[in-house]
Scaffold this motif. Structure first.
Motif, PDB file in Angstrom:
ATOM      1  N   PHE A  22       0.827  -1.206   0.000  1.00  0.00           N
ATOM      2  CA  PHE A  22       0.000   0.000   0.000  1.00  0.00           C
ATOM      3  C   PHE A  22       0.868   1.265   0.000  1.00  0.00           C
ATOM      4  CE2 PHE A  22      -2.167   3.354   2.437  1.00  0.00           C
ATOM      5  CZ  PHE A  22      -3.214   3.601   1.578  1.00  0.00           C
ATOM      6  N   LEU A  23       2.017   1.196   0.686  1.00  0.00           N
ATOM      7  CA  LEU A  23       2.908   2.368   0.775  1.00  0.00           C
ATOM      8  C   LEU A  23       3.747   2.494  -0.502  1.00  0.00           C
ATOM      9  CD1 LEU A  23       4.114   2.157   4.477  1.00  0.00           C
ATOM     10  CD2 LEU A  23       2.592   3.860   3.473  1.00  0.00           C
ATOM     11  N   THR A  24       3.179   3.118  -1.480  1.00  0.00           N
ATOM     12  CA  THR A  24       3.920   3.379  -2.719  1.00  0.00           C
ATOM     13  C   THR A  24       5.035   4.390  -2.415  1.00  0.00           C
ATOM     14  OG1 THR A  24       2.428   5.175  -3.286  1.00  0.00           O
ATOM     15  CG2 THR A  24       1.867   2.978  -4.135  1.00  0.00           C
ATOM     16  N   PRO A  25       5.992   4.549  -3.293  1.00  0.00           N
ATOM     17  CA  PRO A  25       7.068   5.498  -3.042  1.00  0.00           C
ATOM     18  C   PRO A  25       6.563   6.914  -2.750  1.00  0.00           C
ATOM     19  CG  PRO A  25       7.664   4.090  -4.884  1.00  0.00           C
ATOM     20  CD  PRO A  25       6.255   3.740  -4.496  1.00  0.00           C
ATOM     21  N   GLU A  26       5.479   7.339  -3.380  1.00  0.00           N
ATOM     22  CA  GLU A  26       4.934   8.667  -3.120  1.00  0.00           C
ATOM     23  C   GLU A  26       4.394   8.754  -1.693  1.00  0.00           C
ATOM     24  OE1 GLU A  26       3.573   6.848  -5.911  1.00  0.00           O
ATOM     25  OE2 GLU A  26       5.149   7.671  -7.162  1.00  0.00           O
ATOM     26  N   LYS A  27       3.676   7.698  -1.278  1.00  0.00           N
ATOM     27  CA  LYS A  27       3.112   7.699   0.068  1.00  0.00           C
ATOM     28  C   LYS A  27       4.212   7.584   1.120  1.00  0.00           C
ATOM     29  CE  LYS A  27      -1.286   5.742  -1.372  1.00  0.00           C
ATOM     30  NZ  LYS A  27      -2.106   4.553  -1.430  1.00  0.00           N
ATOM     31  N   ARG A  28       5.284   6.902   0.793  1.00  0.00           N
ATOM     32  CA  ARG A  28       6.396   6.789   1.752  1.00  0.00           C
ATOM     33  C   ARG A  28       7.014   8.165   1.988  1.00  0.00           C
ATOM     34  NH1 ARG A  28       9.499   1.184   1.618  1.00  0.00           N
ATOM     35  NH2 ARG A  28       7.787  -0.092   0.888  1.00  0.00           N
ATOM     36  N   LYS A  29       7.123   8.932   0.917  1.00  0.00           N
ATOM     37  CA  LYS A  29       7.691  10.274   1.068  1.00  0.00           C
ATOM     38  C   LYS A  29       6.810  11.141   1.956  1.00  0.00           C
ATOM     39  CE  LYS A  29      10.081  10.424  -3.374  1.00  0.00           C
ATOM     40  NZ  LYS A  29      10.095  11.006  -4.711  1.00  0.00           N
ATOM     41  N   LEU A  30       5.495  10.955   1.816  1.00  0.00           N
ATOM     42  CA  LEU A  30       4.561  11.777   2.589  1.00  0.00           C
ATOM     43  C   LEU A  30       4.446  11.324   4.053  1.00  0.00           C
ATOM     44  CD1 LEU A  30       1.582  12.187   0.080  1.00  0.00           C
ATOM     45  CD2 LEU A  30       3.174  13.951   0.821  1.00  0.00           C
TER      46      LEU A  30
END
Length: 152
Positions: A22-30
């Motif tokens: 679920f934690l895509t690279p974009e969500k990980r950054k956020l």
């Protein structure tokens, strides 16, 4: 309070792999910070992950509930079918018993009628015998009486 993927997976009852996917690279950054070899997910990230998986868990529970309702309906239908079959068998048995009792009643009525006819015949025969005996007695008396008067 920030949480690790492991803590979230235990709390939500989903696998760590599901959360990681679920934690895509974009969500990980956020939402995530790398601390040593672990990801620390911020409170806002925890909220997003909870909402995502709670809706899936709710859908899964709803699906399980729907399946349970369907299963319960099947059980009720099966029970009703068994009950219907049992009642049909009992009704057929009762109908046979009623027919047998009706035949017995008919036979008893015939026997009663025959008994009444025989009783009537016997009564008539007794009356006839009685009349014959009385007639014979009268004739005998008539024969006896004139002879007695002749000898006197």
């Amino acid at each position: 309070m920030p949480k690790t993927i492991r803590e979230l997976s235990e709390e939500l009852g989903v696998s760590k792999t599901a959360i990681t996917k679920f934690l895509t690279p974009e969500k990980r950054k956020l939402f995530a910070n790398q601390i040593d070899n672990r990801l620390s997910i911020s409170d806002e990230g925890v909220y997003v992950i909870r909402s995502h998986f709670s809706s899936k868990i709710k859908a899964k529970i709803d699906n399980q509930n729907d399946n349970q309702v369907v299963e319960n309906k099947k059980l009720v239908v099966d029970f009703n079918n068994q009950l219907f079959t049992t009642l049909q068998a009992e009704l057929a048995e009762k109908n046979k018993q009623i027919e047998k009792l009706q035949k017995n009643i008919d036979q008893q009525n015939v026997l009663l009628d025959q008994q009444q006819k025989l009783t009537l015949q016997v009564t008539q025969q007794l009356e006839n015998y009685k009349e014959q005996i009385e007639f014979n007695d009268q004739q005998k008396n008539e024969k006896d009486t004139p002879q007695n008067s002749d000898t006197s």
